[in-house]
Design an enzyme around this catalytic site. Structure first.
Site, PDB file in Angstrom:
ATOM      1  N   ARG A   1       0.864  -1.330   0.048  1.00  0.00           N
ATOM      2  CA  ARG A   1      -0.001  -0.144   0.143  1.00  0.00           C
ATOM      3  C   ARG A   1       0.746   1.281   0.034  1.00  0.00           C
ATOM      4  NH1 ARG A   1      -4.626   0.259   3.949  1.00  0.00           N
ATOM      5  NH2 ARG A   1      -3.225   1.790   5.019  1.00  0.00           N
ATOM      6  N   HIS A   2       2.318   1.181   0.048  1.00  0.00           N
ATOM      7  CA  HIS A   2       2.974   2.316   0.165  1.00  0.00           C
ATOM      8  C   HIS A   2       3.705   2.565  -0.939  1.00  0.00           C
ATOM      9  CE1 HIS A   2       1.747   1.974   4.610  1.00  0.00           C
ATOM     10  NE2 HIS A   2       1.856   3.194   4.489  1.00  0.00           N
TER      11      HIS A   2
ATOM     12  N   GLU B   1      -8.500   3.551   3.298  1.00  0.00           N
ATOM     13  CA  GLU B   1      -8.881   4.991   3.380  1.00  0.00           C
ATOM     14  C   GLU B   1      -8.280   5.780   1.943  1.00  0.00           C
ATOM     15  OE1 GLU B   1      -5.619   7.384   4.846  1.00  0.00           O
ATOM     16  OE2 GLU B   1      -6.528   8.702   3.414  1.00  0.00           O
TER      17      GLU B   1
ATOM     18  N   SER C   1      -8.092  11.920   3.409  1.00  0.00           N
ATOM     19  CA  SER C   1      -8.234  12.298   4.549  1.00  0.00           C
ATOM     20  C   SER C   1      -8.504  13.926   4.468  1.00  0.00           C
ATOM     21  CB  SER C   1      -6.769  12.084   5.376  1.00  0.00           C
ATOM     22  OG  SER C   1      -6.706  11.822   6.697  1.00  0.00           O
TER      23      SER C   1
ATOM     24  N   ARG D   1      -3.843   5.290  -5.061  1.00  0.00           N
ATOM     25  CA  ARG D   1      -4.786   4.475  -4.191  1.00  0.00           C
ATOM     26  C   ARG D   1      -6.117   4.311  -4.699  1.00  0.00           C
ATOM     27  NH1 ARG D   1      -4.141   4.512   2.447  1.00  0.00           N
ATOM     28  NH2 ARG D   1      -1.687   3.605   1.643  1.00  0.00           N
TER      29      ARG D   1
END
Lengths: 578, 578
Positions: B342-343, B497, B500, B552
């Site tokens: 995910r990074h 997520e 944000s 993402r």
């Protein structure tokens, strides 16, 4: 900080209090400290008395204040509708109002009740009974009258006239027609008579830069030390950039960035319509790829990384990956220690690359059409902004070629024109900045266009990936490998380069050869270039492209004296803040 | 490398020659060296003889070759139209042809002469008289027949069947209807009978990665070492990324980046229509501003600079500069040493910030509408690409809420749902990744939506600039300054997520206080924060915003198993190449 119903002015303002100072140290107090403490105590008592007296007066004043609920400072607006005494339901924009009531009629709009949020451009107490303010939203401003009456207290008049400039306020008002058109505001045929007035965000009384000063041009080159012009202060570029948040409120600065956004939009819409794909190439590279001199080095965990100086190699790799047509709007980093009016260390590149079928001029033609689309779009959609900025910097209109006939000159022809004009220059010399400006002037004179293309640059002065011209290729083995011309081009605005591009070599073997035989040779097997060279071993169509400096287009379209004015928070060797 | 008229196959191919080796050293030769030289000479003579014989044969063969001018390798295409024996005037796309002749008729299109450029997906010599090829343009492929005849030589048949896969070719052909629909190509109802065939760019015979292998999914988590599946090799992610130029030719990879470009376009068009201005904030900062742990350091001439971890502080400063509504599409750098699926250390942020009037939910609502616009746009405009990718990774459809009713839950409610489901978690605890996924599943079950919003996060787990909720503000002085909730929110897709955001503090005094009282305090007067704090001293409207990770969104929309698949040239702690 409650946001429940009630008159905002009566609520305790707990939040704007400054935080308490650092706590005292652990050591016992000295004699001096004791003396000071006694003095401080006395002071504090006096202050408390004064405060109590003030509050008593304020309370009395409020008790007598028919407008007590109609003005004051609002608590911080947050998650619930703050409730002014009568809840506003429809917020309006000043521009809307100006247009809605735009007829010559003396009564149209008169008496209309409106609610709006605006900045205070200025406020003054004319008398105990009358204050004048100017409210502003973006480029629009309107005069406001706050007059004491049975329903509007003198306290409120005083409050209104004392609001610091640049504060944000909510205004409930009645539309009126002024007797004479108001000269100092953009909306001249209307004014508003204030009924309620709340401060949403209070500006400090002393600003480090006045918006009115930011609205005048920066000092001319060579006159940076001039302090004033016709009695008004001239503020230098550094002060403006140090206080950019205020500087950007200037109308012409706002227009510059509206135009800048417009250029990006025009660029994208033209290319989207021609099947270009928007891509993002990496900005962190494992090795410097395009010459190490002007590249920033990054600490990357236990390794080194380098900031991309252009998406050049990656957009070509995407062509090799069969993307056919790609564009990018991305950050470019250049570690050039140049403190000129034309250089930034960080700027936005508008890049594109495309496969072509038979002739790289297919790409040149598309690029010319792209630039014309941008110029025509700016002319039609952003004429108001353009005129505003040019009026500040006294710049001439940008002359476009007639009916799409962009002057496209060969480099050799450019040299000939310069020589005919008396410039001493060799056939294959690179053009200096003054040469370029002179050639721009000659082209303007001859073709009537501030925009033109110079094609077929000498091979020796272009990067290693540049494709030699047909004639140079034909004779390649027989001659100096850096002689001759190349399939490359620069685009110019007002005699300054805005785009550089070329056909690229799409054959790995020949690319390796050019890398070694270039005037500034590079190693095809180096870490930063190996993957790039390999990309052409797997079948790659002929392709060409170019890169446009976004800030430079904006600067040259508007005739700005410094490219920093086209960057929100410009970066140069001496500036990383704000 | 002439590009004058004539049969390309007959031109000497001077350029693909490798450059000559390094020159000999200065020392005299040793005995061994003399021996070796004699051997080399002998070898060279033999090779020369062989070559001469081959060339004689080739010449004879060419003399007898009726098709001699109809095939071969073209010289590098450049600045002049290369001239194949009959100059092609109209290039076509395979998709165009497939659509033009799409009826059930057995004769429609038969005999049509077309010219196109394509990649060779594969080529094989069926017999001395017959070769089959598959040509490909993007996602479209078509079968080609090269059959010997009076007009088409066996030499040409052999040439055609031997072209290395992935080479780029120009094809002159006649359209035909195959007896049976072709199963192995995307265009099944047509085939082409080749008349002329020229190699534009020849691929190497041995590729480091086969496109066909890249078209299968990456190994599942935990099965990275699996070598094959149903008899076909499974190629791991690293090999693919090392050879990304070939990997990106896979149809589903192409679809991923078409969708990624689509997300940017949908983001921009929605916000342009709502008067957001596209801005670019600086990526080089003079000091780390948002916590120094995950920031990359840059050598900036004789100073240090830092790469921006988000445009957060700058987009707020633009609100203070009265820009009202701003958006940015820009690179984000994160020095997080996380090697997860995910990074990324470099990715694209879709950011926006806007002033609001009375309630930050005005912004939340706009953000929800924005996301729905993106999802609906992907569903309608990119359904083909979406389906293609999901078919590779066997992912379920993305469930959107009914008629725009996005589930918007308070954080407290989210905790309650988790607790009711048996999760042990405190009221104000941050959600772990498994918690988030579990909550996503619960929300999907309850509301039937893969997309939802969690609102009013605990103040303590959000950044210092986050505005406390109304209730928390009201009680602020009386309590622990990090207790309570805040006007902040996260947006989720499939329980992960993607965005944000929050209302930000627009009052300088309160902002300074929060900076000092935050669980991770920062110094308001530090170099990296001073200008930011000062921005709120000159009048700033209440505002909120958010940031979306582009990769993402793409990953979660498509259900990709790794975010690297959504980055053209992904960057992680171990990867800076290619």
């Amino acid at each position: 900080m409650s946001e429940t119903n009630g008159a905002p002015a009566e609520q305790p303002q707990s939040l704007p209090e400054r935080p308490k100072g650092e706590e005292e140290g652990e050591k016992g107090p000295s004699k001096n400290a004791l003396k000071k403490a006694a003095k401080d105590k006395e002071k504090a008592e006096k202050a408390a008395k004064r405060k109590a007296a003030e509050e008593a007066q304020k309370k009395e004043s409020e008790a007598n204040d028919v407008s007590a609920e109609d003005y004051g400072e609002l608590p911080m607006i947050g998650s619930k509708a703050y409730t002014a005494p009568s809840v506003p339901t429809t917020w309006v924009e000043l521009a809307e109002i100006a247009q809605r009531y735009s007829s010559q009629s003396e009564t149209e709009g008169v008496g209309a009740q409106i609610v709006f949020r605006a900045a205070v451009e200025n406020a003054r107490n004319q008398s105990a009974k009358l204050s004048f303010l100017v409210f502003r939203q973006g480029a629009d401003s309107i005069q406001a009258v706050v007059a004491a009456s049975e329903k509007l207290s003198r306290q409120m008049v005083k409050f209104a006239g004392s609001i610091p400039a640049e504060s944000i306020v909510d205004v409930h008002a009645e539309v009126q027609r002024p007797r004479e058109p108001v000269k100092s505001t953009s909306i001249q045929h209307l004014e508003v008579h204030v009924q309620k007035l709340y401060i949403v965000s209070k500006a400090e009384a002393q600003l480090p830069l006045q918006v009115a000063d930011a609205e005048r041009p920066i000092p001319e080159e060579g006159k940076e030390d001039q302090q004033e012009d016709e009695g008004r202060p001239i503020v230098g570029l550094a002060t403006r950039l140090n206080n950019r948040v205020i500087d950007l409120r200037a109308r012409h600065n706002d227009a510059i960035f509206e135009i800048k956004a417009g250029v990006v939009q025009l660029f994208q819409e033209f290319l989207f319509a021609r099947n270009f794909r928007l891509v993002q190439t990496p900005k962190l590279l494992g090795a410097p790829s395009e010459g190490g001199a002007s590249v920033f080095e990054v600490s990357y965990f236990d390794k080194k990384a380098y900031l991309a100086q252009s998406p050049q190699l990656y957009k070509q790799m995407l062509i090799a990956a069969r993307k056919e047509r790609v564009m990018e709007v991305g950050t470019i980093f250049r570690a050039e220690n140049s403190n000129t009016a034309r250089h930034l260390t960080e700027f936005i590149g508008l890049d594109l690359e495309m496969a072509f079928k038979e002739d790289y001029h297919e790409v040149v033609t598309l690029l010319e059409e792209l630039m014309l689309h941008i110029f025509n779009g700016l002319r039609t959609r952003y004429s108001k902004e353009t005129d505003l900025v040019r009026s500040i910097y006294h710049v001439e209109d940008f002359k476009l070629p007639a009916a799409g006939a962009v002057p496209r000159l060969s480099f050799a022809e450019g040299i000939r024109m310069l020589k005919d004009d008396g410039v001493e220059i060799g056939e294959f010399d690179d053009l200096s900045t003054p040469d370029e400006k002179r050639l721009g002037a000659l082209v303007l004179k001859k073709y009537g266009s501030d925009f033109y293309v110079l094609d077929q640059y000498p091979l020796a002065i272009r990067p290693f990936y540049t494709m030699p011209s047909a004639a140079t290729q034909a004779a390649y083995d027989a001659k100096d490998p850096n002689a001759g011309y190349s399939n490359s081009y620069d685009f110019f605005m007002r005699g300054q380069e805005i785009m550089s591009g070329a056909q690229r070599i799409h054959d790995a073997a020949f690319l390796e050869r050019r890398m070694k035989e270039h005037v500034a040779p590079v190693d095809p097997q180096s870490e930063g270039l190996r993957d790039y060279v390999n990309a052409f071993r797997y079948g790659c169509p002929p392709h060409a492209g170019g890169g446009i400096g976004l800030e430079r287009i904006v600067m040259l379209w508007l005739g700005l004296p410094n490219v920093r004015l086209a960057s929100l928070f410009p970066r140069d060797p001496g500036r990383l803040m704000p």
